[in-house]
Design a protein around this motif. Structure first.
Motif, PDB file in Angstrom:
ATOM      1  N   GLN A 221       0.823  -1.206   0.000  1.00  0.00           N
ATOM      2  CA  GLN A 221       0.000   0.000   0.000  1.00  0.00           C
ATOM      3  C   GLN A 221       0.859   1.257   0.000  1.00  0.00           C
ATOM      4  O   GLN A 221       1.844   1.360   0.718  1.00  0.00           O
ATOM      5  N   THR A 222       0.489   2.217  -0.824  1.00  0.00           N
ATOM      6  CA  THR A 222       1.160   3.512  -0.851  1.00  0.00           C
ATOM      7  C   THR A 222       0.679   4.344   0.332  1.00  0.00           C
ATOM      8  O   THR A 222      -0.520   4.446   0.585  1.00  0.00           O
ATOM      9  N   SER A 223       1.606   4.947   1.046  1.00  0.00           N
ATOM     10  CA  SER A 223       1.246   5.709   2.243  1.00  0.00           C
ATOM     11  C   SER A 223       0.962   7.172   1.905  1.00  0.00           C
ATOM     12  O   SER A 223       1.371   7.690   0.856  1.00  0.00           O
ATOM     13  N   ASP A 224       0.272   7.858   2.827  1.00  0.00           N
ATOM     14  CA  ASP A 224       0.056   9.292   2.683  1.00  0.00           C
ATOM     15  C   ASP A 224       1.381  10.037   2.623  1.00  0.00           C
ATOM     16  O   ASP A 224       1.540  10.991   1.858  1.00  0.00           O
ATOM     17  N   ASP A 225       2.351   9.610   3.433  1.00  0.00           N
ATOM     18  CA  ASP A 225       3.657  10.266   3.449  1.00  0.00           C
ATOM     19  C   ASP A 225       4.338  10.159   2.085  1.00  0.00           C
ATOM     20  O   ASP A 225       4.940  11.133   1.605  1.00  0.00           O
ATOM     21  N   GLU A 226       4.242   8.991   1.458  1.00  0.00           N
ATOM     22  CA  GLU A 226       4.872   8.816   0.146  1.00  0.00           C
ATOM     23  C   GLU A 226       4.215   9.724  -0.888  1.00  0.00           C
ATOM     24  O   GLU A 226       4.896  10.331  -1.719  1.00  0.00           O
ATOM     25  N   VAL A 227       2.896   9.837  -0.838  1.00  0.00           N
ATOM     26  CA  VAL A 227       2.199  10.725  -1.768  1.00  0.00           C
ATOM     27  C   VAL A 227       2.673  12.160  -1.587  1.00  0.00           C
ATOM     28  O   VAL A 227       3.005  12.856  -2.556  1.00  0.00           O
ATOM     29  N   ARG A 228       2.733  12.627  -0.349  1.00  0.00           N
ATOM     30  CA  ARG A 228       3.182  13.997  -0.082  1.00  0.00           C
ATOM     31  C   ARG A 228       4.610  14.218  -0.583  1.00  0.00           C
ATOM     32  O   ARG A 228       4.924  15.245  -1.195  1.00  0.00           O
ATOM     33  N   GLU A 229       5.485  13.250  -0.309  1.00  0.00           N
ATOM     34  CA  GLU A 229       6.885  13.400  -0.695  1.00  0.00           C
ATOM     35  C   GLU A 229       7.061  13.446  -2.212  1.00  0.00           C
ATOM     36  O   GLU A 229       7.839  14.247  -2.739  1.00  0.00           O
ATOM     37  N   LEU A 230       6.336  12.603  -2.923  1.00  0.00           N
ATOM     38  CA  LEU A 230       6.449  12.576  -4.379  1.00  0.00           C
ATOM     39  C   LEU A 230       5.905  13.864  -4.997  1.00  0.00           C
ATOM     40  O   LEU A 230       6.500  14.414  -5.949  1.00  0.00           O
ATOM     41  N   LEU A 231       4.806  14.363  -4.476  1.00  0.00           N
ATOM     42  CA  LEU A 231       4.242  15.603  -4.989  1.00  0.00           C
ATOM     43  C   LEU A 231       5.173  16.784  -4.713  1.00  0.00           C
ATOM     44  O   LEU A 231       5.372  17.660  -5.562  1.00  0.00           O
ATOM     45  N   ALA A 232       5.746  16.807  -3.518  1.00  0.00           N
ATOM     46  CA  ALA A 232       6.664  17.884  -3.166  1.00  0.00           C
ATOM     47  C   ALA A 232       7.914  17.844  -4.040  1.00  0.00           C
ATOM     48  O   ALA A 232       8.404  18.880  -4.500  1.00  0.00           O
ATOM     49  N   ALA A 233       8.429  16.637  -4.285  1.00  0.00           N
ATOM     50  CA  ALA A 233       9.617  16.495  -5.122  1.00  0.00           C
ATOM     51  C   ALA A 233       9.338  16.933  -6.539  1.00  0.00           C
ATOM     52  O   ALA A 233      10.159  17.601  -7.178  1.00  0.00           O
ATOM     53  N   SER A 234       8.165  16.581  -7.047  1.00  0.00           N
ATOM     54  CA  SER A 234       7.814  16.984  -8.410  1.00  0.00           C
ATOM     55  C   SER A 234       7.628  18.485  -8.509  1.00  0.00           C
ATOM     56  O   SER A 234       8.072  19.116  -9.469  1.00  0.00           O
ATOM     57  N   ALA A 235       6.996  19.093  -7.501  1.00  0.00           N
ATOM     58  CA  ALA A 235       6.794  20.541  -7.510  1.00  0.00           C
ATOM     59  C   ALA A 235       8.131  21.272  -7.502  1.00  0.00           C
ATOM     60  O   ALA A 235       8.309  22.295  -8.161  1.00  0.00           O
TER      61      ALA A 235
END
Length: 238
Positions: A221-235
């Motif tokens: 399962q993908t975690s909320d933390d991973e989602v936040r980190e990936l979005l922040a890195a992309s931004a």
């Protein structure tokens, strides 16, 4: 011999699916996204294109796609409306923008209490959708959708309920073109989406499809933390 999961499978095409059993799989969502990106190179670097990952499992796939193609990434949140007591059975889904898509066959089976059940579950899932909207973006505004080409990515297509809700929401937001792109999908569902959106890419659509997870070595399962980190890195990379 074949060297990648995509070479061992087949890109979705109308009325064309492999008849043999597909035993290959992706190591993880990141690898799946890298392979999927190879099917989307015509969109690379275009300033009218964005990538949206369905939360949560579609975000790591979408991040790999966006990184490979040098495109902006955002999250698009869809919540399945599960039948109480039968969580895996979807009676529909809701998406950002107040869109709800219902599976009328399942809803009819819930009579005479269907309306009450649907509204109760919708209310609960809408609260969770709003929570995630606020949490994942860290005060970053959503990317502009109107008039743009949107590549809508998930880790796979089974029944397609979540993806349908997302596509409906994007039409409401006046997306210029909707491209549904997944590493793996059920052949019937991929075929249906070919008629429902502007372009559909199911990188592999094996006849022996029983579930998305069977084609991943790591489908944790993908975690909320991973989602936040990936979005922040992309931004930060744009």
């Amino acid at each position: 011999m074949f060297t990648t999961p995509l070479e061992r499978g087949a890109r979705f095409k109308r009325e064309q699916y492999p008849n043999h059993l597909v035993r290959s799989y992706f190591r993880n969502r990141r690898e799946a996204g890298q392979e999927l990106a190879e099917k989307l190179t015509s969109y690379s670097g275009r300033n009218d294109v964005i990538v949206l990952g369905l939360a949560r499992g579609g975000v790591p796939v979408a991040h790999a796609v966006a990184s490979h193609l040098h495109l902006p990434l955002d999250v698009f949140i869809v919540r399945k409306l599960g039948v109480p007591g039968y969580g895996e059975l979807a009676m529909g889904a809701i998406a950002s923008g107040g869109v709800r898509v219902l599976n009328q066959d399942v809803v009819r089976a819930l009579q005479p209490h269907a309306d009450e059940i649907v509204e109760t579950v919708t209310s609960r899932e809408a609260a969770e959708l709003e929570r995630r909207e606020l949490e994942y973006r860290d005060d970053r505004p959503p990317l502009e959708i109107r008039g743009r080409v949107v590549i809508l990515v998930d880790d796979g297509l089974a029944t397609g309920a979540s993806m349908r809700a997302a596509a409906a929401a994007l039409r409401q937001k006046e997306a210029g073109k909707i491209v549904v792109a997944v590493p793996v999908g059920a052949p019937d569902t991929c075929r249906e989406f070919e008629k429902e959106v502007d372009e559909t890419i199911c990188a592999i659509a094996p006849e022996n499809f029983h579930g998305v997870g069977q084609f991943y070595e790591d489908f944790s399962q993908t975690s909320d933390d991973e989602v936040r980190e990936l979005l922040a890195a992309s931004a930060g990379a744009i």
